[in-house]
Structures are given as structure tokens and as C-alpha cells.
Motif scaffolding. Sequence first.
Motif: not given
Lengths: 217, 217
Positions: A56, A62, A64, A75, A80, A84, A87, A89, A91, A125
Motif C-alpha cells: 500500500a 493500488v 485490492v 485494508l 490504509a 493509502l 490515493k 484504490v 477495488d 482513500v
Amino acid sequence: MKIGILGTGMVGKTLGTKMVELGHDVMLGSRSAENAAALEWAQASRGRAGTFAEAAAHGELVFVATKGEHTAAALTLANADETLAGKVVIDVTNPLDFSKGMPPTLTISNDDSLGELLQRNHPGVRIVKALNTMWCGLMVAPRMLPESHHTFVSGNDADAKAQVVALLKSMGWRDEEVVDLGDITTARGTEMYLPLWVRLYGVKGTGAFNLKLVFAG
Amino acid sequence: MKIGILGTGMVGKTLGTKMVELGHDVMLGSRSAENAAALEWAQASRGRAGTFAEAAAHGELVFVATKGEHTAAALTLANADETLAGKVVIDVTNPLDFSKGMPPTLTISNDDSLGELLQRNHPGVRIVKALNTMWCGLMVAPRMLPESHHTFVSGNDADAKAQVVALLKSMGWRDEEVVDLGDITTARGTEMYLPLWVRLYGVKGTGAFNLKLVFAG
């Protein structure tokens, strides 16, 4: 770009390999820094392996890509809110529960979704739900199909979604193939498509298919 | 063929008009024999209007096309165990709940479906879930779209599904466009697609779209 991937299963490794191919500096993260699958992947793919928190922290962006049952914990373990913060992310997970046998049910659905849960857990995040409606082989090779088809993005932050669309395009997706469904609550729609996907997979015996939206002319 | 349709909303009337056009003897059923919408439709469309029980008794094949919240009750009011015994009933409904505002949730989902509920309530009736994944205008005019697209059937009785496929073909659907998902539990998949459909409708501003399944060559 530096990319972190949380999850060392087939989805995480497939995404990781594609990201390396595209020239990114990729770290696969797992519960333990000694994860054999991650270390093997890193050696074979010129990538790196580390903990969830290391991956992370490494990533400017990033993914997931854990099993749905581990997504929220990944997370948390990644710390996170610090690693994170701010950032994007992506998913790609689904809240599938195979514990009662086939077909799987969803552990969260209808008036909530895994995407929303992650966004609630980590408000700092920028969660974007994407690519969760297909087999991972197709996520990274959309041109494998003989015609145009569609993927969806859900998220609260327009700039984050634009970054995801740019990454998707670098992976072979075409602009017009990415449908922005709206805010992160629209992840309910794509996650709840999974029970149909699972049945189609069962009937057709392959995961190498996707949806194309066809509109009246 | 004699066809009964339970429900006098847009879906019921659209299906009824198409069935009349195809030469069938159609009765629209509602709670009351004096339903103004049904009587008006019957006069305009050379069809008939009656109660749920009358329409069920009339049909050799019967559509259920009520709002999802009324579907189970419609079959009860129709005295389904007698009037529909052994008959094929095409359930095009979805368990959408708009009572908490937009987007709707599902009143039944995940480990159950409206199709299964109807089949459990009336084991002697041959329930086939079909056409519930699209706007009714498209159900009866699939060639409105510029290319091939797909619909699904779910049901426990192979002969019943074959009858439904034959009817779908008479409505313009092509053999290869109808995907048999399996038994009635697969209705969970098509009903749970609705939350995605609703979001797509919201983003695209039209119901004149459908899914095409695209497979690797």
C-alpha cells in the motif's frame, strides 16, 4: 508508476503481471512478507513482494484483489488510513460467500456493497470499484473478445475515476467501453451482477465472456 | 392459443397487445373485473379483461406481469393451484422495492428469488422466469436493437422452458439469443441484475438497451 496490489491469488498475480508488462514498478502485498506465492511471482515477474502495508505504501495507485471475505481486513492490515491516504484504490473484489456451497451468495448486497464499506471504513482513500464483473484473464486482455464489450466504474471522486479510466485504456480497454455508473453506491449493481455471472459461467463452462450493452440505434 | 396475463400495467398491456398481434386470444387479469385500464385495453386491442382468476383460467399459457410487490398475491387471488395447475406460467416480474426511494432495493434476493417463491407457493404450476432483465418494449420487439442480444430462462421443467422458448421465437427472439440458465433458483441471478439495470437506465436515460454476451472465439 509505482503500483501496489493487495492480494496474491490468481486475480492479484494476473493484474500484477500485466502492470509489470506495462512498465510499472509493482509490489504484491499479502498478510505476511514471507508469502510463498508472492515471492515466487516476484521472482518470475520482475516485481516485488511485501506485506499489505508495504504494498500500500509502495503504490501511487493500488488494486485490492483479495477474496471478498478478506477485502476489508486487507485494508485494515495495510494501515490504509495512513498508507493509502488520498490515493486511488481500485477495488476489483466481490463479496462472494462460498461457505454454504454453490452457488455462492453475497455477504453484503442490496442496500450496501463492499465498495461502499471500504469507502466508509477509509473516507480519506479514493475507492473506485472497477473490473469486478469479469474473469481476471479478461480484465487485463479485453481485446481477447472478438467484439466490443463493457466494464463499469463506480466512485465518489471524478478525478480518481479518470485515473482509473486512463489505466484501463493502457490495459487495452477503449474509452467507449468504460461506463461510469456514478458514485460508489452503484457498486451494488455490479456486485449484484455476480450471481448471474456465476450461473453463466456454469452454463457456458468458460469465464472468457463479458457483457456488451446494446442500445437502440 | 389462449393466453392469460396477470397485471394491467405497462408490462401487462405491452405483452397483451403483442400476443393479440400474434393471433392469440388474450385476457388481461386484475384484482377487479371492473379495472378501467384493462377494460380500455380490451376494447382498443381486441382482447378481453377479467379478474386474475378468470385470466388464469382462460390461459393455456399465462404471464405474470404485475409489480413485484403484488406478484405472489396475484397468484393467490387467481386461485393458482386450481386455475393454473400444470400450466406454464411466465414470470416476468422483479421484486423491486421503491418505497425507500431511488434506487430501489430488492424485497427478496441472494438466497431466494421471486421466481422460487412462486414455485414454492404453487408446486403444481410450471413457473418459468423470463424476460425480466429488460424494458417491456424490448421484450416484445427484440429486433429493435441493431444487433443480437440475450435473454434468459429459469425453471424446473424442461418442457415448460421449451414452450417459453417457442413463444419467445414467435415474438422475434432468435434461438441462440435465449440462454437456459437452469432451474428456478437461477432466477436469483436475473433478478439481482436489476440494480445494475436501474443504474444503467439512469446513466443512459433510456430503457431501450439489453445485454449481449460476448465470448472468446
